[in-house]
Design an enzyme around this catalytic site. Structure first.
Site, PDB file in Angstrom:
ATOM      1  N   ASP A   1      -4.686  -6.111  44.000  1.00  0.00           N
ATOM      2  CA  ASP A   1      -4.042  -5.814  42.688  1.00  0.00           C
ATOM      3  C   ASP A   1      -3.143  -4.697  42.420  1.00  0.00           C
ATOM      4  O   ASP A   1      -2.032  -4.889  42.064  1.00  0.00           O
ATOM      5  CB  ASP A   1      -5.089  -5.972  41.706  1.00  0.00           C
ATOM      6  CG  ASP A   1      -5.592  -7.531  41.472  1.00  0.00           C
ATOM      7  OD1 ASP A   1      -5.397  -8.154  42.559  1.00  0.00           O
ATOM      8  OD2 ASP A   1      -6.319  -7.613  40.610  1.00  0.00           O
TER       9      ASP A   1
ATOM     10  N   ARG B   1     -15.355   4.541  32.413  1.00  0.00           N
ATOM     11  CA  ARG B   1     -14.041   4.443  32.252  1.00  0.00           C
ATOM     12  C   ARG B   1     -13.437   5.513  31.496  1.00  0.00           C
ATOM     13  O   ARG B   1     -12.316   6.141  31.804  1.00  0.00           O
ATOM     14  CB  ARG B   1     -13.691   3.144  30.974  1.00  0.00           C
ATOM     15  CG  ARG B   1     -13.934   1.821  31.836  1.00  0.00           C
ATOM     16  CD  ARG B   1     -13.555   1.781  33.210  1.00  0.00           C
ATOM     17  NE  ARG B   1     -13.437   0.496  33.869  1.00  0.00           N
ATOM     18  CZ  ARG B   1     -13.403   0.397  35.071  1.00  0.00           C
ATOM     19  NH1 ARG B   1     -13.011   1.029  36.059  1.00  0.00           N
ATOM     20  NH2 ARG B   1     -13.449  -0.905  35.473  1.00  0.00           N
TER      21      ARG B   1
ATOM     22  N   ASP C   1     -12.058  -3.326  29.617  1.00  0.00           N
ATOM     23  CA  ASP C   1     -11.641  -1.992  30.157  1.00  0.00           C
ATOM     24  C   ASP C   1     -10.241  -1.537  29.761  1.00  0.00           C
ATOM     25  O   ASP C   1      -9.878  -0.463  30.055  1.00  0.00           O
ATOM     26  CB  ASP C   1     -11.558  -2.190  31.995  1.00  0.00           C
ATOM     27  CG  ASP C   1     -13.163  -2.571  32.322  1.00  0.00           C
ATOM     28  OD1 ASP C   1     -14.102  -1.695  31.819  1.00  0.00           O
ATOM     29  OD2 ASP C   1     -13.162  -3.323  33.342  1.00  0.00           O
TER      30      ASP C   1
ATOM     31  N   SER D   1     -15.578 -11.027  40.002  1.00  0.00           N
ATOM     32  CA  SER D   1     -14.883  -9.720  39.826  1.00  0.00           C
ATOM     33  C   SER D   1     -16.090  -8.731  40.026  1.00  0.00           C
ATOM     34  O   SER D   1     -17.217  -8.866  39.419  1.00  0.00           O
ATOM     35  CB  SER D   1     -14.181  -9.685  38.665  1.00  0.00           C
ATOM     36  OG  SER D   1     -14.078  -8.323  38.275  1.00  0.00           O
TER      37      SER D   1
HETATM   38  N1  ARG Z   1     -18.772  -6.597  31.262  1.00  0.00           N
HETATM   39  C1  ARG Z   1     -18.896  -5.117  31.761  1.00  0.00           C
HETATM   40  C2  ARG Z   1     -18.198  -4.348  30.761  1.00  0.00           C
HETATM   41  O1  ARG Z   1     -17.391  -4.640  30.046  1.00  0.00           O
HETATM   42  C3  ARG Z   1     -18.466  -4.950  33.093  1.00  0.00           C
HETATM   43  C4  ARG Z   1     -16.948  -4.920  33.491  1.00  0.00           C
HETATM   44  C5  ARG Z   1     -16.501  -4.897  34.817  1.00  0.00           C
HETATM   45  N2  ARG Z   1     -15.267  -4.648  34.942  1.00  0.00           N
HETATM   46  C6  ARG Z   1     -14.500  -5.219  35.842  1.00  0.00           C
HETATM   47  N3  ARG Z   1     -12.888  -5.048  36.109  1.00  0.00           N
HETATM   48  N4  ARG Z   1     -14.864  -6.255  36.795  1.00  0.00           N
HETATM   49  O2  ARG Z   1     -18.527  -3.025  30.867  1.00  0.00           O
END
Ligand code: ARG
Length: 402
Positions: free
Chosen positions: A23, A103, A132, A184
């Site tokens: 990506d 993050r 994110d 993911s």
């Molecule tokens: N749902 C979780 C959160 O919002 C995990 C997110 C995982 N991110 C990813 N890009 N796979 O914190």
């Protein structure tokens, strides 16, 4: 980007959060093609355990003018994970916020690297449906408001992995042929998360083969382990008497707890953007640290301070989850939480066995626990006769129930 507006020339040099995967490799080239700009690749090491050797070469082969790798493992643990432990931050009662906590530290250094390398924009590879993107962009906004933000997933017309593969092929982008997992993943020192793909059916159980940081509870040792964790003012500082720095301590805790299958959760959570989402997480070390921290607090926190802090914990977790790490309300909540931790010093002993954990002891040099008062055998300054008046007055206002 307004529809129809030309991207070309709107930014000069973009700092892209880059992993070397398909990506972000495609994004790197796409930025060059669409914006006619230079791209600086930025890679944050938060303990994702991906190969970083050769990453700069790969970025440059894809067209980057520069590639900066930052090792954030220590800062991530010390300044983000441990404050969350001190605040007992758990989202919706279950999720230990592993991704959400990483993050802001990634965004902080993204802004720094962008400035140091003379960029006028930042770009990330988060999709338009998740949390994110919000967390990154609120971080950019708070720390580097002069930087333009580019989120290719919200702009381009590549919608699937085959689209990205085709784009990579067309532009001769080197992609390492890794088998795509059917979900993911996001990993760092605190956790690994799985969502999307086959996990989108909330009834479908996760495959055992998916787990990375934890042994299956069924395969975990048949004898329990005990571990003693020491805290200094709310911060874990030693395991079994051995002092360890933040990242080393978390790594050690992950190994110990992971071997016993501790720290798996599976939930449906509410994303900030308004969707419900199913997630599976492994947070072995964090799970044990939270339990141990609470155990030390049970001896060392004043009752009313504990209850006030406990009211703040869900709010704190929500602010972390929603991406408001760098916000006035977060500063306020964190200051209150930090103030509560001044006396949280001591040890907790935890037994780990087949996916579960139990607190089996706690001790503290500054304990507020009064054995002499609590004891059934001794009087020790607590006059049981006083309880008569205490209960009588408490009961005065209670109306009679018919
Ligand atoms: N749902 C979780 C959160 O919002 C995990 C997110 C995982 N991110 C990813 N890009 N796979 O914190």
């Amino acid at each position: 980007m307004a529809p129809g507006a030309s991207r070309k020339g709107s930014v000069r040099r973009v700092c892209l959060a880059y992993s070397g995967g398909l990506d972000t490799s495609v994004i790197l080239r796409w930025l060059i093609e669409e914006y006619d700009c230079e791209v600086v690749a930025y890679c944050a090491d938060v303990g994702q355990e991906e190969e970083l050797d050769g990453l700069p070469d790969k970025a440059k082969a894809t067209g980057a003018v520069d590639c900066v790798i930052r090792d954030l493992r220590e800062e991530f643990t010390r300044d983000f994970v441990f404050p969350a432990i001190r605040g007992n931050a758990i989202y919706e009662g279950t999720y230990l916020l592993g991704t959400a906590l990483a993050r802001p530290v990634i965004a902080k250094h993204h802004v720094e690297v962008a400035r140091e390398t003379g960029c006028d924009a930042v770009a990330h590879g988060a999709t338009g449906k998740g949390n994110d993107q919000v967390r990154f962009e609120l971080g950019y906004r708070a720390l580097g408001p002069e930087l333009a933000v580019i989120a290719p997933w919200r702009e381009w017309d590549l919608t699937s992995r085959p689209d990205c593969m085709a784009y990579a092929q067309k532009h001769g982008i080197p992609v390492t042929a890794t088998v795509k997992k059917p979900y993911s993943i996001d990993r760092n020192l605190l956790h690994i998360s799985f969502e999307g793909g086959v996990l989108e059916d909330p009834w479908r159980a996760p495959d055992e083969s998916m787990f990375v940081m934890t042994t299956s509870p069924e395969d975990a040792p048949d004898t329990p382990s005990e571990v003693v964790i020491s805290f200094d003012r709310g911060t874990p500082v030693a395991i079994d008497g051995e002092s360890l720095g933040p990242a080393a301590l978390l790594r050690r805790m992950n190994q110990i707890a992971g071997a016993h299958g501790v720290g798996r959760v599976d939930l449906v959570e509410n994303r900030f953007v308004g969707l419900k989402s199913r997630g599976v997480y492994e947070t072995p070390g964090g799970t044990v640290l939270l339990a141990a921290h609470r155990a030390v607090e049970s001896l060392t926190l004043d009752r009313e301070v504990m209850h006030e802090r406990d009211r703040l914990s869900p709010r704190f977790a929500e602010l972390v989850y929603n991406g408001f790490w760098f916000s006035p309300e977060m500063d306020f909540v964190r200051a209150a939480i930090e103030r509560s931790q001044e006396n949280v010093t001591g040890d907790a002993r935890i037994r780990l066995y087949k996916g579960g954990l139990q607190v089996t002891g706690r001790r503290s040099p500054v304990s507020l626990y009064r054995e002499d008062m609590a004891s059934f055998d001794q009087a020790g300054g607590y006059d049981q006769a006083d309880a008569t008046g205490f209960i009588h007055l408490q009961g005065l206002r209670l109306p009679e129930r018919k």
